[in-house]
Scaffold this motif. Structure first.
Motif, PDB file in Angstrom:
ATOM      1  N   LEU A  30      -4.153  -2.309   9.944  1.00  0.00           N
ATOM      2  CA  LEU A  30      -4.874  -2.844   8.780  1.00  0.00           C
ATOM      3  C   LEU A  30      -5.215  -1.742   7.779  1.00  0.00           C
ATOM      4  O   LEU A  30      -5.149  -1.942   6.558  1.00  0.00           O
ATOM      5  CB  LEU A  30      -6.147  -3.567   9.238  1.00  0.00           C
ATOM      6  N   LEU A  31      -5.589  -0.568   8.316  1.00  0.00           N
ATOM      7  CA  LEU A  31      -5.884   0.554   7.409  1.00  0.00           C
ATOM      8  C   LEU A  31      -4.640   0.927   6.606  1.00  0.00           C
ATOM      9  O   LEU A  31      -4.722   1.179   5.399  1.00  0.00           O
ATOM     10  CB  LEU A  31      -6.374   1.768   8.214  1.00  0.00           C
ATOM     11  N   LEU A  32      -3.499   0.941   7.279  1.00  0.00           N
ATOM     12  CA  LEU A  32      -2.264   1.345   6.596  1.00  0.00           C
ATOM     13  C   LEU A  32      -1.819   0.310   5.554  1.00  0.00           C
ATOM     14  O   LEU A  32      -1.427   0.667   4.442  1.00  0.00           O
ATOM     15  CB  LEU A  32      -1.141   1.569   7.617  1.00  0.00           C
ATOM     16  N   VAL A  33      -1.884  -0.982   5.915  1.00  0.00           N
ATOM     17  CA  VAL A  33      -1.394  -1.985   4.951  1.00  0.00           C
ATOM     18  C   VAL A  33      -2.385  -2.238   3.823  1.00  0.00           C
ATOM     19  O   VAL A  33      -2.061  -2.958   2.879  1.00  0.00           O
ATOM     20  CB  VAL A  33      -1.035  -3.334   5.618  1.00  0.00           C
ATOM     21  N   ASN A  34      -3.577  -1.658   3.925  1.00  0.00           N
ATOM     22  CA  ASN A  34      -4.537  -1.755   2.813  1.00  0.00           C
ATOM     23  C   ASN A  34      -4.606  -0.476   1.998  1.00  0.00           C
ATOM     24  O   ASN A  34      -5.385  -0.380   1.053  1.00  0.00           O
ATOM     25  CB  ASN A  34      -5.931  -2.102   3.341  1.00  0.00           C
ATOM     26  N   ASP A  35      -3.814   0.499   2.404  1.00  0.00           N
ATOM     27  CA  ASP A  35      -3.864   1.816   1.776  1.00  0.00           C
ATOM     28  C   ASP A  35      -3.001   1.804   0.512  1.00  0.00           C
ATOM     29  O   ASP A  35      -1.777   1.680   0.588  1.00  0.00           O
ATOM     30  CB  ASP A  35      -3.334   2.846   2.790  1.00  0.00           C
ATOM     31  N   PRO A  36      -3.605   1.934  -0.672  1.00  0.00           N
ATOM     32  CA  PRO A  36      -2.799   1.876  -1.901  1.00  0.00           C
ATOM     33  C   PRO A  36      -1.798   3.023  -2.011  1.00  0.00           C
ATOM     34  O   PRO A  36      -0.736   2.863  -2.609  1.00  0.00           O
ATOM     35  CB  PRO A  36      -3.852   1.941  -3.018  1.00  0.00           C
ATOM     36  N   VAL A  37      -2.130   4.184  -1.407  1.00  0.00           N
ATOM     37  CA  VAL A  37      -1.194   5.311  -1.450  1.00  0.00           C
ATOM     38  C   VAL A  37       0.065   4.973  -0.657  1.00  0.00           C
ATOM     39  O   VAL A  37       1.183   5.335  -1.018  1.00  0.00           O
ATOM     40  CB  VAL A  37      -1.862   6.582  -0.858  1.00  0.00           C
ATOM     41  N   VAL A  38      -0.110   4.234   0.409  1.00  0.00           N
ATOM     42  CA  VAL A  38       1.019   3.904   1.283  1.00  0.00           C
ATOM     43  C   VAL A  38       1.771   2.676   0.766  1.00  0.00           C
ATOM     44  O   VAL A  38       2.999   2.658   0.719  1.00  0.00           O
ATOM     45  CB  VAL A  38       0.512   3.637   2.722  1.00  0.00           C
ATOM     46  N   MET A  39       1.026   1.642   0.366  1.00  0.00           N
ATOM     47  CA  MET A  39       1.650   0.333   0.112  1.00  0.00           C
ATOM     48  C   MET A  39       1.774  -0.019  -1.366  1.00  0.00           C
ATOM     49  O   MET A  39       2.525  -0.930  -1.716  1.00  0.00           O
ATOM     50  CB  MET A  39       0.847  -0.761   0.814  1.00  0.00           C
ATOM     51  N   GLY A  40       1.021   0.652  -2.225  1.00  0.00           N
ATOM     52  CA  GLY A  40       1.090   0.311  -3.636  1.00  0.00           C
ATOM     53  C   GLY A  40       0.806  -1.166  -3.865  1.00  0.00           C
ATOM     54  O   GLY A  40      -0.146  -1.732  -3.327  1.00  0.00           O
ATOM     55  N   GLU A  41       1.680  -1.810  -4.642  1.00  0.00           N
ATOM     56  CA  GLU A  41       1.453  -3.227  -4.995  1.00  0.00           C
ATOM     57  C   GLU A  41       1.660  -4.165  -3.802  1.00  0.00           C
ATOM     58  O   GLU A  41       1.343  -5.358  -3.887  1.00  0.00           O
ATOM     59  CB  GLU A  41       2.401  -3.637  -6.114  1.00  0.00           C
ATOM     60  N   HIS A  42       2.211  -3.664  -2.716  1.00  0.00           N
ATOM     61  CA  HIS A  42       2.502  -4.527  -1.562  1.00  0.00           C
ATOM     62  C   HIS A  42       1.396  -4.515  -0.520  1.00  0.00           C
ATOM     63  O   HIS A  42       1.593  -4.983   0.599  1.00  0.00           O
ATOM     64  CB  HIS A  42       3.826  -4.097  -0.912  1.00  0.00           C
ATOM     65  N   ARG A  43       0.244  -3.957  -0.864  1.00  0.00           N
ATOM     66  CA  ARG A  43      -0.821  -3.912   0.143  1.00  0.00           C
ATOM     67  C   ARG A  43      -1.376  -5.311   0.402  1.00  0.00           C
ATOM     68  O   ARG A  43      -1.132  -6.242  -0.364  1.00  0.00           O
ATOM     69  CB  ARG A  43      -1.920  -2.943  -0.263  1.00  0.00           C
ATOM     70  N   ASN A  44      -2.125  -5.413   1.488  1.00  0.00           N
ATOM     71  CA  ASN A  44      -2.605  -6.714   1.957  1.00  0.00           C
ATOM     72  C   ASN A  44      -3.428  -7.454   0.917  1.00  0.00           C
ATOM     73  O   ASN A  44      -4.224  -6.847   0.197  1.00  0.00           O
ATOM     74  CB  ASN A  44      -3.495  -6.516   3.186  1.00  0.00           C
ATOM     75  N   GLY A  45      -3.294  -8.763   0.896  1.00  0.00           N
ATOM     76  CA  GLY A  45      -4.187  -9.613   0.136  1.00  0.00           C
ATOM     77  C   GLY A  45      -5.348 -10.035   1.017  1.00  0.00           C
ATOM     78  O   GLY A  45      -5.408  -9.666   2.205  1.00  0.00           O
ATOM     79  N   ILE A  46      -6.234 -10.821   0.438  1.00  0.00           N
ATOM     80  CA  ILE A  46      -7.448 -11.197   1.169  1.00  0.00           C
ATOM     81  C   ILE A  46      -7.151 -12.036   2.407  1.00  0.00           C
ATOM     82  O   ILE A  46      -7.761 -11.860   3.462  1.00  0.00           O
ATOM     83  CB  ILE A  46      -8.457 -11.918   0.247  1.00  0.00           C
TER      84      ILE A  46
END
Lengths: 457, 71
Positions: A409-425
């Protein structure tokens, strides 16, 4: 970048020329096929999906492994058709949520799970995650070989032959030097997970009772008890485990998926989820015939399920069941040992791709093979307490999952890692909810282990 | 079904065209994401989960030993 524009048949040379490896070349060939399929006329969508499917179906059918199928078998034999049918479907939906995030992480970052954890959180937390993975993987591999030995034992194959033969299969499949070949060979093997469906049909299931179970989450014979709780944990552990995160993310990277492929990746995961859930439910239905006929199943071990089923599903049904247990173990040995090798390669910064030939990435292949060999040797030790390993391996997977989920969850919410593809609510709500649920189940298990009188035996 | 190409059908330039920049092995070897720091609350959560896993593993070990000894 548009893939059609990157097809060498369409566009010329790039501005710079960094070092190109054998691995890059093979991955580019896979992407070339996808680019060509995207430009093809009729059946374009099907062609593209055929090329892109794999990691999602493999991770779910790989997790329908020997201990999982034996957990389902024990569930059906002890509790019949009832609460556990819809419960298993729910656990797979949890699995889908988790693996969707994993697939997205791999497609966006082009890096494996272990590599990302070490990069972003450092070696301290990284080695904890690796410890959970490697302990779980080793114990699970042992149970896979127990399944292989039991499945082939039904046909009279000696343990040494079945176990050694399976290691040879792992070696042959893994060392093709091409991810695509490995993936298609493993998918072909995984298709035999469907053998549990005819086994279930041969048990003459009561369709009305199945429908009632899905609508009512019942009945649950005996109510809440220690053995029920253990099977509940084992069934959860049969769908969400740490190795699945490491395996799918690395295989998505090895396959070369990009953000443009996320839609196909979701479909791949959904098909894998539905297939694996269907086969798991079929296993419960098949062994529920033991429950219906009052056969005491508490003492049944791996191969004995197939033997015990003969009066109710016939020799053909029992044969399919035994073959299914063998297949479940065989595919999982391939996928789990590959997940260990991927993770080690990423952490040690050595070659970690099935697109690399063994001479280029020998540590990767050495770990892949040695993890299988050590687990296989343990299974051959006389009087080893193997049945306890089968019982606890899925439980350990459930217990190790919350920290792995938090890292995910930390990784998929990380803007540096995921940019525009990070988790939604919604993804965060579901993901967080699953983590809380797993922790609660684990704590409940711990409390009832220390204070067994709180619930029935 | 679409066919996969042969290795000799693709040269270095084509590889660069087909793969995203950060898909290349050389790019992954040379570029690393920076370390992120955790808030005290996140640190406490991670430590809490670590303690939880260790405690539960000890519980399982005790349970297994107890069961084997009781055979």
């Amino acid at each position: 970048m548009d893939e059609a524009k990157r097809d060498p048949e369409v566009q010329g040379s790039p501005p710079s020329a960094p070092r190109i490896t054998h691995e890059d070349r093979d991955r580019a060939l896979d992407r070339l096929a996808v680019a060509r399929a995207r430009r093809a006329g009729s059946l374009r969508g099907l062609r593209v999906f055929w090329l892109l499917l794999g990691p999602g179906i493999l991770v779910f059918l790989g997790e329908n492994d020997a201990p999982s199928m034996l957990s389902y078998a024990a569930t059906g034999a002890r509790f019949g058709i009832g609460f556990f049918l819809p419960f298993v479907l729910l656990t797979f939906l949890m699995g889908f949520v988790v693996q969707e995030m994993t697939m997205r992480l791999g497609a966006v970052t082009h890096r494996g799970h272990a590599e990302l954890i070490f990069d972003r959180f450092g070696p301290f937390w990284g080695w904890f995650a690796m410890g959970d993975l490697l302990l779980g993987n080793f114990l699970t591999l042992v149970t896979e070989f127990i399944g292989i030995r039991a499945g082939l034992g039904f046909f009279g194959v000696p343990p040494l032959v079945s176990v050694a033969g399976s290691v040879v299969v792992v070696l042959v499949v893994a060392t093709t030097g091409r991810y695509w070949t490995w993936e298609r060979a493993t998918l072909t093997l995984a298709a035999f997970n469907a053998l549990f469906v005819p086994a279930a049909l041969l048990s003459h299931p009561h369709w009305g009772a199945i429908g009632h179970a899905f609508l009512s989450f019942g009945p649950l014979p005996g109510g809440l008890s220690g053995s029920m709780l253990l099977l509940l944990m084992a069934d959860i552990g049969a769908t969400v485990t740490p190795w699945m995160l490491f395996f799918q993310q690395s295989s998505v990277v090895d396959k070369g998926l990009t953000p443009r492929d996320i839609g196909s990746g979701r479909l791949d995961n959904l098909i894998g989820t539905l297939l694996a859930a269907g086969f798991g439910i079929a296993t419960i239905i098949a062994t529920s015939s033991l429950y219906r006929h009052g056969v005491t199943a508490d003492a049944l071990k791996a191969a004995q399920f197939a033997q015990a089923l003969i009066p109710f599903v016939g020799h053909i049904g029992a044969t399919l069941f035994a073959l299914g247990i063998f297949e479940a173990g065989m595919v999982a040995v391939i996928t789990i040992s590959t997940s260990s090798a991927y993770a080690f390669g990423e952490v040690l910064h050595t070659g970690h791709s099935l697109n690399r030939p063994p001479r280029e990435a020998w540590p990767f292949y050495a770990i892949l093979l040695s993890s299988s060999v050590f687990a296989a040797l343990l299974v051959l030790i006389p009087n080893a307490p193997l049945e306890y390993i089968v019982l606890i391996v899925n439980v350990i997977a459930v217990l190790a999952m919350p920290p792995a989920l938090v890292f995910l969850l930390l990784l998929v919410n990380d803007p540096v890692v995921m940019g525009e593809h990070r988790n939604g609510i919604w993804a965060n709500l579901f993901g967080g909810g699953i983590a809380v649920f797993l922790i609660a189940v684990g704590i409940f298990y711990g409390i009832t282990t220390v204070f067994p009188r709180l619930i029935g035996s | 079904m679409p066919r996969l190409g042969r290795r000799d059908e693709i040269d270095s330039e084509a590889v660069l065209e087909l793969l995203e920049d950060d898909q290349l092995v050389s790019a992954k070897e040379s570029v690393h994401l920076g370390r992120r720091s955790f808030s005290p609350a996140m640190n406490a959560t991670l430590w809490g989960l670590r303690v939880y896993v260790v405690l539960m593993l000890v519980l399982i070990a005790v349970e297994v030993v107890h069961t084997i000894a009781g055979r």
